[in-house]
Design an enzyme around this catalytic site. Structure first.
Site, PDB file in Angstrom:
ATOM      1  N   CYS A  20       0.840  -1.201   0.000  1.00  0.00           N
ATOM      2  CA  CYS A  20       0.000   0.000   0.000  1.00  0.00           C
ATOM      3  C   CYS A  20       0.875   1.251   0.000  1.00  0.00           C
ATOM      4  CB  CYS A  20      -0.882  -0.010   1.239  1.00  0.00           C
ATOM      5  SG  CYS A  20      -1.776  -1.562   1.431  1.00  0.00           S
ATOM      6  N   ARG A  22       2.237   2.215  -8.010  1.00  0.00           N
ATOM      7  CA  ARG A  22       2.364   0.996  -7.186  1.00  0.00           C
ATOM      8  C   ARG A  22       1.190   0.055  -7.412  1.00  0.00           C
ATOM      9  NH1 ARG A  22       5.385   1.777  -2.292  1.00  0.00           N
ATOM     10  NH2 ARG A  22       4.066   0.152  -1.426  1.00  0.00           N
ATOM     11  N   TRP A  45      -3.628  -1.882  -1.407  1.00  0.00           N
ATOM     12  CA  TRP A  45      -3.454  -3.088  -2.221  1.00  0.00           C
ATOM     13  C   TRP A  45      -3.964  -4.224  -1.340  1.00  0.00           C
ATOM     14  CZ3 TRP A  45      -2.187  -4.391  -7.105  1.00  0.00           C
ATOM     15  CH2 TRP A  45      -1.833  -5.712  -7.360  1.00  0.00           C
ATOM     16  N   ASN A  94       0.158  -0.461   6.231  1.00  0.00           N
ATOM     17  CA  ASN A  94       0.716  -1.273   5.148  1.00  0.00           C
ATOM     18  C   ASN A  94       1.284  -2.520   5.806  1.00  0.00           C
ATOM     19  OD1 ASN A  94       1.715  -2.153   2.745  1.00  0.00           O
ATOM     20  ND2 ASN A  94       3.205  -0.501   2.476  1.00  0.00           N
ATOM     21  N   GLY A  95       0.974  -3.708   5.270  1.00  0.00           N
ATOM     22  CA  GLY A  95       1.544  -4.923   5.850  1.00  0.00           C
ATOM     23  C   GLY A  95       0.443  -5.883   6.260  1.00  0.00           C
ATOM     24  N   GLU A 138       9.455 -20.746 -19.785  1.00  0.00           N
ATOM     25  CA  GLU A 138       9.318 -19.410 -19.174  1.00  0.00           C
ATOM     26  C   GLU A 138      10.505 -18.529 -19.558  1.00  0.00           C
ATOM     27  OE1 GLU A 138       7.085 -17.753 -18.019  1.00  0.00           O
ATOM     28  OE2 GLU A 138       8.082 -16.125 -16.968  1.00  0.00           O
ATOM     29  N   LYS A 160      10.262 -14.979 -21.596  1.00  0.00           N
ATOM     30  CA  LYS A 160      10.850 -13.715 -21.119  1.00  0.00           C
ATOM     31  C   LYS A 160      11.695 -13.070 -22.217  1.00  0.00           C
ATOM     32  CE  LYS A 160       8.846 -12.842 -17.942  1.00  0.00           C
ATOM     33  NZ  LYS A 160       7.901 -13.826 -18.065  1.00  0.00           N
ATOM     34  N   GLU A 196       9.464 -11.814 -25.239  1.00  0.00           N
ATOM     35  CA  GLU A 196       8.499 -10.716 -25.062  1.00  0.00           C
ATOM     36  C   GLU A 196       9.167  -9.382 -24.759  1.00  0.00           C
ATOM     37  OE1 GLU A 196       5.757 -11.020 -21.780  1.00  0.00           O
ATOM     38  OE2 GLU A 196       7.124 -12.216 -20.603  1.00  0.00           O
ATOM     39  N   HIS A 205      14.432 -35.945 -31.747  1.00  0.00           N
ATOM     40  CA  HIS A 205      13.274 -36.267 -32.616  1.00  0.00           C
ATOM     41  C   HIS A 205      12.981 -35.143 -33.611  1.00  0.00           C
ATOM     42  CE1 HIS A 205      12.565 -39.740 -30.124  1.00  0.00           C
ATOM     43  NE2 HIS A 205      12.674 -38.978 -29.067  1.00  0.00           N
ATOM     44  N   LYS A 261      -0.492  -5.636 -19.954  1.00  0.00           N
ATOM     45  CA  LYS A 261      -0.221  -6.310 -18.682  1.00  0.00           C
ATOM     46  C   LYS A 261      -1.298  -7.342 -18.377  1.00  0.00           C
ATOM     47  CE  LYS A 261       1.784  -7.373 -14.897  1.00  0.00           C
ATOM     48  NZ  LYS A 261       2.930  -8.295 -15.078  1.00  0.00           N
TER      49      LYS A 261
HETATM   50  C1  AGP Z   1       4.222 -13.037 -19.101  1.00  0.00           C
HETATM   51  O1  AGP Z   1       5.396 -12.313 -18.822  1.00  0.00           O
HETATM   52  C2  AGP Z   1       3.085 -12.151 -19.546  1.00  0.00           C
HETATM   53  N1  AGP Z   1       2.887 -11.093 -18.640  1.00  0.00           N
HETATM   54  C3  AGP Z   1       1.827 -12.974 -19.864  1.00  0.00           C
HETATM   55  O2  AGP Z   1       2.190 -14.231 -20.411  1.00  0.00           O
HETATM   56  C4  AGP Z   1       0.926 -13.252 -18.643  1.00  0.00           C
HETATM   57  O3  AGP Z   1       1.549 -14.178 -17.805  1.00  0.00           O
HETATM   58  C5  AGP Z   1      -0.410 -13.822 -19.140  1.00  0.00           C
HETATM   59  O4  AGP Z   1      -1.017 -12.847 -19.980  1.00  0.00           O
HETATM   60  C6  AGP Z   1      -1.355 -14.170 -18.003  1.00  0.00           C
HETATM   61  O5  AGP Z   1      -1.656 -13.010 -17.252  1.00  0.00           O
HETATM   62  P1  AGP Z   1      -2.346 -13.206 -15.806  1.00  0.00           P
HETATM   63  O6  AGP Z   1      -1.353 -13.912 -14.964  1.00  0.00           O
HETATM   64  O7  AGP Z   1      -2.651 -11.810 -15.339  1.00  0.00           O
HETATM   65  O8  AGP Z   1      -3.584 -14.022 -16.025  1.00  0.00           O
END
Ligand code: AGP
Length: 613
Positions: free
Chosen positions: A2, A27, A74, A100-101, A486, A490, A493, A509, A608
């Site tokens: 928060c 934040r 938050w 906060n906490g 993963e 990273k 993207e 294969h 996001k």
């Molecule tokens: C990964 O770095 C991306 N931000 C994306 O793959 C993300 O994980 C995916 O869109 C799912 O989002 P969520 O966890 O908010 O559901």
């Protein structure tokens, strides 16, 4: 975490607090509020949603005063809504708090207050604090001492700021453990208190910082700091060189880098209050899981998108290893149209940082309609994925601003580890001795993450060797196979390099045809039962001239002769090693992207939270 802003001085507190809260919007939060003292009365304005709603409320119902506190919440305990928004006032109307906490023992404190006839007006843990302070003040303690005694009753990490009509010439601020900072801004005939510097940098750059275990008494022209046991502390004064926007990232260039480094705190927070390390017990209260219900589960389907689905792939290995429950991982955009076979003995576990991803929500709806029990692991409290589920596990990672998920990947890994232990215990697969061993391994993890983060310079040097590559192949096996996916995501993207992940055993294969000196390989070769198999895969790639970067366990003496570079990670339990190997690959991808001049926090074409199909 928060956001907190407070003011005492010759000016009207209201615009200063609202402006400070605006500076803290980065934040992330789900509600906002403020309070002032005027003519011996506390006035509160607060609302769910964004700051604009609070600003409208204040313009419709003005409040003013030369002392005030403000907060962006938050949510960790209690849905985001007006009654759970801060500030919280006690029963007498003489004290008001922003916090906060987490008060880990808030349930017992709530019961104590209720049995004393106190009426609690919110679902939050924060509200219990202000009632306790009032009780000490009613018993004759001065404001500062009442706060000190109250803190003595709290368990967990907290940062709090309080004001009182009984002593309207001072702000009390206190820190217990690590739950966000407290900065004291020194002005001319005015003083400021904030959880983060950006909130007050427009007014002053002279600051002192409250250390954990300390309390500050801040008046219009002075402040003092003492430890919670009463020893006076002579504060160190700083002049902050940053501008307000830069300070939002602190010393980091990007939110992603900041959030990579927040993983020590985030992992600590996601463990907080959920493990009794001496008794060897795990608590996930929001799942409402009993032994009887745990034994009825005959299958778990984990669903999610992107990074969240990769976390689910790790969760499969953990839950099958520790709880012996069959687990299937189905990415949400497939599950929702797959005519899935689920029933009342199936748990559909959705993983989602935002809790608003359209495909994930649709998968939950599909699974729910077919009778599955819905669980979710979410970061945003009050999100749809939380509300739709019969049980949930908060990531407690704090807001994640960078589009590329980092701490919202490693915290679910820890949550899945805890879930696997809890299910294993309830289903009789794990005895107490084994649980003690598992939680002991977990207790070491935050410090191992910190050790790894200190190696960022070495990882940056390896990134420099890869920054101009056009393609890259990530390989992993077993529990590290999802980390290959993963790690490749990273890199893709944020640097826009074509990176592909493959189960290492699959190379022969077909994909091995790709290998030549222009196809760098990133291989995860940590000390697990798949180590020897990975070594032979590396030898095959080496024989075809591929440049190779290995993620390997400290002390591995074989690996260096087989590869060009090693990203070393501390030795830890194989089940927790994905947390460390992921962080090494997060830093690798981050530095490659920065070296390529990419917009790390807002990569092209990405959002996001993908709230549309
Ligand atoms: C990964 O770095 C991306 N931000 C994306 O793959 C993300 O994980 C995916 O869109 C799912 O989002 P969520 O966890 O908010 O559901």
């Amino acid at each position: 975490m928060c956001g907190i802003v407070a003011y005492i001085g010759a000016k009207d507190a209201t615009p200063i607090i609202l402006h400070g809260l605006k500076r803290l919007e980065y934040r992330g939060y789900d509600s906002a509020g403020m309070a002032t003292i005027q003519d011996g009365q506390i006035n509160i304005r607060r609302d769910v949603g964004k700051l604009a709603r609070l600003q409208n409320l204040v313009s419709e119902q003005p409040l003013s005063g030369n002392i005030g506190i403000g907060h962006t919440r938050w949510a960790t305990h209690g849905e985001p809504n007006e009654r759970n928004a801060h500030p919280h006032m006690g029963a007498t109307g003489e004290v008001v708090i922003v916090h906060n906490g987490i008060v880990e023992n808030y349930i017992s404190l709530r019961e104590q207050l209720l049995s004393a006839g106190v009426t609690l007006k919110s679902d939050t843990d924060s509200e219990v604090i202000v009632h306790l302070v009032e009780q000490y003040m009613a018993a004759g303690y001065p404001f500062k001492d009442a706060v000190g005694h109250t803190i003595g009753e709290l368990q967990g990490a907290s940062a709090m700021v309080l004001i009182s009509t009984q002593e309207p010439d001072r702000i009390i601020a206190a820190r217990v453990g690590n739950a966000g900072g407290i900065a004291i801004g020194i002005g001319d005939d005015e003083m400021f208190v904030a959880s983060d510097m950006p909130a007050i940098l427009d007014h002053t750059r002279r600051m002192a910082f409250l250390e954990p275990g300390c309390m500050a008494v801040v008046s219009q022209n002075d402040f003092s700091i003492q430890t919670l046991s009463g020893e006076s502390v002579s504060p160190e004064l700083h002049t902050i060189p940053w501008d307000p926007v830069a300070a939002e990232k602190g010393e980091y260039r990007h939110f992603m880098q900041k959030e990579i480094h927040e993983q020590v705190r985030a992992i600590t927070d996601t463990i907080s209050g959920r493990v009794d390390f001496s008794a060897g017990a795990v608590f996930l209260p929001d799942l409402h899981l009993t032994e009887a219900t745990a034994r009825t589960i005959n299958r778990i389907v984990i669903t999610g998108c992107g990074t969240a689905s990769h976390a689910g792939m790790v969760g499969k290995v953990l839950i099958e290893a520790l709880a012996r429950v069959p687990v299937e991982v189905s990415i949400a955009s497939e599950f929702r149209y797959a005519d899935p076979i689920v029933d009342e003995n199936t748990v559909l576990l959705a993983i989602s940082q935002s809790g608003e991803t359209a495909d994930t929500l649709a998968a939950m709806a599909e699974g729910g309609e077919r009778g599955a029990t819905l669980w979710s692991i979410v970061n945003v409290i009050g999100s749809q994925a939380m509300r739709m589920a019969a049980g949930f596990i908060p990531m407690q990672a704090g807001p994640e601003i960078g589009v590329a998920s980092t701490k919202a990947f490693t915290t679910p890994l820890v949550d899945l580890y805890l879930l696997a232990i809890l299910l294993g215990k309830l289903r009789g697969e794990l005895d107490n001795e084994r649980v003690l061993q598992l939680v002991k391994e977990l207790a070491r993890l935050p410090q191992q993450v910190g050790t790894l983060l200190d190696r960022e310079p070495q990882i940056k040097r390896v990134a420099r060797t890869l920054m101009n590559m056009q393609h890259c192949l990530y390989l992993g096996r077993g529990i590290q196979m999802p980390i290959a996916y993963e790690g490749a995501l990273k890199l893709k993207e944020i640097s826009y390099i074509h990176a592909e992940a493959y189960p290492a055993g699959e190379m022969k294969h077909g994909p091995i045809a790709l290998i030549d000196r222009d196809m760098p390989v990133v291989a995860i070769v940590t000390r697990t039962r798949w180590y020897d198999k990975m070594i032979s895969q590396l030898q095959q790639a080496r024989a075809r001239g591929a440049p190779i970067v290995a993620v390997a366990t400290d002390g591995d003496e074989r690996i260096e002769e087989l590869v060009d570079h090693v990203l070393w990670v501390p030795d830890c339990s194989w089940m927790l090693s994905p947390v460390l190997t992921t962080i090494a690959l997060q830093l690798l991808a981050y530095h490659i992207a920065v070296l390529r001049g990419c917009d790390v926090d807002q990569p092209r074409n990405l959002a996001k939270s993908v709230t549309v199909e």
